[in-house]
Scaffold this active site. Structure first.
Site, PDB file in Angstrom:
ATOM      1  N   ASP A 199       2.131   7.600  15.002  1.00  0.00           N
ATOM      2  CA  ASP A 199       2.270   6.700  16.139  1.00  0.00           C
ATOM      3  C   ASP A 199       3.714   6.305  16.428  1.00  0.00           C
ATOM      4  OD1 ASP A 199       2.481   5.180  13.832  1.00  0.00           O
ATOM      5  OD2 ASP A 199       0.783   3.875  14.283  1.00  0.00           O
ATOM      6  N   ASP A 224       0.847  -1.193   0.000  1.00  0.00           N
ATOM      7  CA  ASP A 224       0.000   0.000   0.000  1.00  0.00           C
ATOM      8  C   ASP A 224       0.881   1.240   0.000  1.00  0.00           C
ATOM      9  OD1 ASP A 224      -2.530  -1.447   0.318  1.00  0.00           O
ATOM     10  OD2 ASP A 224      -1.785  -1.893   2.321  1.00  0.00           O
ATOM     11  N   ASP A 271       0.748   5.413   0.796  1.00  0.00           N
ATOM     12  CA  ASP A 271       0.021   6.531   1.385  1.00  0.00           C
ATOM     13  C   ASP A 271       0.740   7.832   1.048  1.00  0.00           C
ATOM     14  OD1 ASP A 271      -1.670   4.665   2.505  1.00  0.00           O
ATOM     15  OD2 ASP A 271      -0.632   4.647   4.426  1.00  0.00           O
TER      16      ASP A 271
END
Length: 419
Positions: free
Chosen positions: A108, A30, A32
């Site tokens: 995070d 993926d 982003d």
């Protein structure tokens, strides 16, 4: 996408897991993008864009089957002009926009706060994430307890990413997890189900399971299974799980499908065995206990993790078929072989045999049965039944125990008795 955003006057970067994985020689699945463009501005630039999310407003730009997730830089502090909502210390909405430096600090883990810039082909690092990636360390950005309270699922992400990357969770990041594990009870059950699939169906299931145990998270997610594992002196129940998860990792690596129903049959097998033993101890007939235990174990788990019926029902069938593998009645044998869950249930029997060594005769019989033609199997069963009840001589030449009286299930009443 990056170039179009930049040509429109916006800053745009590849961010997060893709950059991290490329740095450790991984293959990102993926991609982003982070930008200073707002979701509405992104939508104006890309006709193939849709805006999603309430907690985090995001843009999904669709290219065929591929989806590129685009997020606007977010800030940690709200001056009152943003859209942020906190309930009991947890962020339920967070759409306060800021600079790239703000965005990095609110992510995070340091390894996820790396930005690839197309203007000079560099990696931008604002939190020390580059050094942590090189050292193989998972480190939270900010004060760990506060960050976990904001989103308890971060504890699961720490374990999952450490398992996937082969990283070590930094001591200060790991320390609060056992004491805060109970906060997972506040997470949405549907979200926890999705997290379980990420943990166990990404090719690192064994390491994820061991990480959950090590940090006190498995007992919070699967309390009945954890209790059964603690009291299983032989350790066979845990070996069933580890062996099954190892096989899952092998299948994922080979590009073969893995069913969530089989996964949860593994993880909840100890809970099922525990429920069955408890019901029989209360005096319930074994055949009734076998079936009720499946419902009890499933219902108990649904309080923690939302397991859809399309997976929970096949999971229960895998469990219930374990009781049928000791039967040699001709009608039951043919019915078992034609059952749509036979292959999955037999694979589960193989795991039980690998864990305890107590099911060898059943494994041999059913291996032979599925390889025989209908006529060959029928003749074999009739011959065996004629020599001694309805139970055939095993491949090793040893006869099985006499058939149990009606009212007891075929084989052991407790599937974990020998495990």
């Amino acid at each position: 996408m990056l170039y179009r955003l930049r040509e429109a006057g916006f800053g745009a970067y590849l961010v997060g897991g893709a950059v991290r994985d490329l740095l450790v020689a991984g293959n990102p699945k993926d991609f982003d993008v982070a930008t200073d463009a707002t979701p509405e501005q992104i939508k104006n630039l890309f006709r193939n864009c849709r805006l999603i999310g309430r907690r985090f407003r995001l843009a999904h730009v669709v290219f065929g089957r591929e989806i590129i997730e685009v997020a606007t830089f977010r800030a940690n502090t709200d001056d009152g002009t943003g859209d942020r909502e906190v309930e009991n210390g947890m962020l339920v909405r967070d759409n306060v926009y800021g600079s790239i430096e703000d965005d990095a600090i609110r992510r995070d883990f340091t390894c996820n706060a790396l930005y690839y810039a197309i203007e000079d082909f560099s990696v931008r690092d604002y939190t020390g994430g580059f050094e942590d990636v090189q050292a193989g360390i998972m480190r939270l950005i900010g004060e760990p307890e506060q960050r976990y309270r904001e989103d308890p699922v971060r504890m699961l992400r720490a374990v999952r990413l450490a398992a996937k990357l082969g990283f070590t969770i930094e001591p200060a990041t790991a320390a609060p997890i056992p004491q805060l594990a109970h906060l997972l009870g506040d997470a949405a059950p549907a979200r926890l189900f999705e997290e379980m699939l990420k943990l166990f169906l990404s090719g690192h299931a064994v390491a994820s399971f061991e990480g959950l145990e090590q940090h006190g998270l498995f007992a919070e997610l699967f309390p009945e299974s954890a209790a059964a594992l603690r009291t299983n002196r032989s350790g066979a129940l845990r070996r069933v799980i580890v062996e099954g998860l190892a096989n899952t990792d092998t299948r994922v690596a080979a590009g073969e499908p893995v069913s969530p129903a089989f996964l949860f049959a593994l993880l909840l097998w100890p809970a099922y065995c525990r429920a069955m033993a408890r019901l029989q101890k209360q005096g319930m007939p074994a055949e009734e206990a076998v079936r009720l235990a499946a419902d009890v174990a499933t219902a108990d788990q649904l309080e923690r993790i939302a397991l859809p019926r399309r997976f929970s029902l096949p999971m229960q069938e895998i469990w219930l078929m374990q009781m049928r593998f000791a039967s040699r009645q001709k009608r039951r044998v043919f019915r078992t072989l034609s059952h749509p869950r036979f292959r999955a249930a037999f694979d589960f029997l193989l795991l039980r045999q690998a864990a305890s060594g107590e099911h060898g005769q059943d494994v041999v019989f059913w291996q032979q049965a599925r390889e025989q033609s209908g006529r060959e199997l029928e003749a074999s069963l009739e011959s065996s039944a004629g020599s001694r009840g309805d139970l055939p001589v095993t491949a090793e030449g040893a006869r099985r125990a006499p058939r149990r009286r009606r009212g007891s299930p075929a084989g052991s009443a407790d599937p974990a008795a020998a495990e």
